[in-house]
Design a protein around this motif. Structure first.
Motif, mmCIF file in Angstrom:
data_model
loop_
_atom_site.group_PDB
_atom_site.id
_atom_site.type_symbol
_atom_site.label_atom_id
_atom_site.label_comp_id
_atom_site.label_asym_id
_atom_site.label_seq_id
_atom_site.Cartn_x
_atom_site.Cartn_y
_atom_site.Cartn_z
ATOM 1 N N GLU A 58 0.821 -1.213 0.000
ATOM 2 C CA GLU A 58 0.000 0.000 0.000
ATOM 3 C C GLU A 58 0.857 1.266 0.000
ATOM 4 O O GLU A 58 0.603 2.217 0.729
ATOM 5 C CB GLU A 58 -0.975 -0.016 1.173
ATOM 6 N N GLY A 59 1.907 1.261 -0.808
ATOM 7 C CA GLY A 59 2.752 2.435 -0.986
ATOM 8 C C GLY A 59 3.828 2.636 0.064
ATOM 9 O O GLY A 59 4.588 3.597 -0.012
ATOM 10 N N GLN A 60 3.896 1.754 1.068
ATOM 11 C CA GLN A 60 4.901 1.866 2.128
ATOM 12 C C GLN A 60 5.798 0.624 2.072
ATOM 13 O O GLN A 60 5.392 -0.417 1.583
ATOM 14 C CB GLN A 60 4.248 1.923 3.514
ATOM 15 N N TRP A 61 6.995 0.741 2.640
ATOM 16 C CA TRP A 61 7.879 -0.414 2.763
ATOM 17 C C TRP A 61 7.538 -1.130 4.062
ATOM 18 O O TRP A 61 7.676 -0.562 5.139
ATOM 19 C CB TRP A 61 9.348 0.009 2.762
ATOM 20 N N LEU A 62 7.077 -2.353 3.959
ATOM 21 C CA LEU A 62 6.765 -3.196 5.107
ATOM 22 C C LEU A 62 7.865 -4.246 5.180
ATOM 23 O O LEU A 62 8.171 -4.899 4.177
ATOM 24 C CB LEU A 62 5.404 -3.865 4.913
ATOM 25 N N GLY A 63 8.467 -4.386 6.341
ATOM 26 C CA GLY A 63 9.588 -5.307 6.428
ATOM 27 C C GLY A 63 9.701 -6.008 7.757
ATOM 28 O O GLY A 63 8.966 -5.736 8.704
ATOM 29 N N CYS A 64 10.649 -6.924 7.789
ATOM 30 C CA CYS A 64 10.978 -7.664 8.999
ATOM 31 C C CYS A 64 12.489 -7.592 9.163
ATOM 32 O O CYS A 64 13.229 -7.757 8.189
ATOM 33 C CB CYS A 64 10.507 -9.109 8.874
ATOM 34 N N VAL A 65 12.929 -7.305 10.391
ATOM 35 C CA VAL A 65 14.354 -7.162 10.690
ATOM 36 C C VAL A 65 14.721 -8.115 11.816
ATOM 37 O O VAL A 65 14.054 -8.157 12.843
ATOM 38 C CB VAL A 65 14.699 -5.714 11.108
ATOM 39 N N LEU A 66 15.784 -8.874 11.597
ATOM 40 C CA LEU A 66 16.346 -9.764 12.608
ATOM 41 C C LEU A 66 17.744 -9.264 12.941
ATOM 42 O O LEU A 66 18.540 -8.985 12.041
ATOM 43 C CB LEU A 66 16.438 -11.192 12.061
ATOM 44 N N LEU A 96 -3.192 -4.299 9.192
ATOM 45 C CA LEU A 96 -2.499 -5.092 8.177
ATOM 46 C C LEU A 96 -3.391 -6.283 7.842
ATOM 47 O O LEU A 96 -4.303 -6.606 8.611
ATOM 48 C CB LEU A 96 -1.143 -5.568 8.701
ATOM 49 N N PRO A 97 -3.143 -6.966 6.735
ATOM 50 C CA PRO A 97 -3.975 -8.131 6.415
ATOM 51 C C PRO A 97 -4.025 -9.164 7.547
ATOM 52 O O PRO A 97 -5.058 -9.770 7.779
ATOM 53 C CB PRO A 97 -3.306 -8.716 5.168
ATOM 54 N N CYS A 98 -2.936 -9.314 8.290
ATOM 55 C CA CYS A 98 -2.887 -10.293 9.382
ATOM 56 C C CYS A 98 -3.641 -9.815 10.615
ATOM 57 O O CYS A 98 -3.908 -10.598 11.530
ATOM 58 C CB CYS A 98 -1.444 -10.624 9.751
ATOM 59 N N GLY A 99 -3.979 -8.549 10.676
ATOM 60 C CA GLY A 99 -4.674 -7.960 11.819
ATOM 61 C C GLY A 99 -4.030 -6.641 12.204
ATOM 62 O O GLY A 99 -3.072 -6.187 11.581
ATOM 63 N N SER A 137 11.584 -14.397 6.626
ATOM 64 C CA SER A 137 10.745 -14.613 5.438
ATOM 65 C C SER A 137 9.337 -15.035 5.812
ATOM 66 O O SER A 137 8.356 -14.549 5.244
ATOM 67 C CB SER A 137 11.370 -15.668 4.520
ATOM 68 N N SER A 138 9.225 -15.943 6.783
ATOM 69 C CA SER A 138 7.906 -16.424 7.216
ATOM 70 C C SER A 138 7.090 -15.302 7.837
ATOM 71 O O SER A 138 5.881 -15.207 7.609
ATOM 72 C CB SER A 138 8.058 -17.558 8.229
ATOM 73 N N THR A 139 7.737 -14.454 8.615
ATOM 74 C CA THR A 139 7.034 -13.336 9.240
ATOM 75 C C THR A 139 6.513 -12.374 8.188
ATOM 76 O O THR A 139 5.368 -11.916 8.265
ATOM 77 C CB THR A 139 7.960 -12.597 10.228
ATOM 78 N N LEU A 140 7.324 -12.082 7.188
ATOM 79 C CA LEU A 140 6.895 -11.175 6.127
ATOM 80 C C LEU A 140 5.700 -11.750 5.372
ATOM 81 O O LEU A 140 4.749 -11.027 5.055
ATOM 82 C CB LEU A 140 8.068 -10.888 5.187
ATOM 83 N N LYS A 141 5.703 -13.045 5.122
ATOM 84 C CA LYS A 141 4.554 -13.695 4.471
ATOM 85 C C LYS A 141 3.318 -13.623 5.365
ATOM 86 O O LYS A 141 2.219 -13.364 4.906
ATOM 87 C CB LYS A 141 4.874 -15.147 4.136
#
Length: 168
Positions: A58-66, A96-99, A137-141
């Motif tokens: 939706e126009g933003q960078w959504l990410g996961c950082v470890l 977000l789609p996940c909640g 990767s799993s978290t981002l999915k």
């Protein structure tokens, strides 16, 4: 190259979004933080790599950082976005789609402000490096997954329903 900068627009401080994936910048910054600030801490997981993955949502960078000390979801402004500068540690709830997730405003020296939601801090000491990479990767999915609900997804506790009456 990814870019973010502060500017004065109508007396309101704003900063521009990243034109390309900010994940490499996040990794570089967290590597520096690890080296200069975190290594001596007792919960530092020395064998854990620093990994970041980002996708446009939706126009933003959504990410996961470890990192060797945490796993977080991050949101940064995307291309053609202008975000207002917020107070550090302000909280924002985002659907977000996940909640819904609650994010805290944070700041990194080279990327500027970002929204972060901690998922695990400190890291489980038994978590291996490959498991950590897979977790990113799993978290981002998962963030893009719709929540699963059985049936209608709501509970009808209306009086007529409780006593078996039909009607709406």
């Amino acid at each position: 190259m990814a870019q973010s900068h502060l500017s004065e627009v109508d007396a309101v401080q704003e900063f521009a979004g990243f034109t390309s994936d900010p994940a490499p910048l996040l990794v570089a910054q967290y590597e520096r933080i690890a080296r200069e600030e975190m290594q001596a801490l007792p919960f530092y997981h020395a064998t854990m790599p620093i990994v970041a993955e980002c996708v446009l949502f939706e126009g933003q960078w959504l990410g996961c950082v470890l990192t060797p000390w945490m796993l977080s979801v991050v949101v940064l402004p995307g291309p053609d976005q202008l975000w207002p500068v917020r107070s550090s540690s302000d909280r924002l709830a985002l659907p977000l789609p996940c909640g819904n997730m609650t994010f805290m405003v944070g700041e990194l020296p080279e990327t500027g402000q970002l929204l972060a939601c901690s998922l695990m801090s400190p890291l489980d000491p038994h978590l291996g490096a490959e498991q950590g990479r897979s977790l990113v990767s799993s978290t981002l999915k998962m963030l893009h997954s719709l929540p699963v609900q059985q049936g209608e997804g709501r509970v009808d506790l209306g009086r007529r329903r409780l006593f078996g009456a039909r009607g709406r």
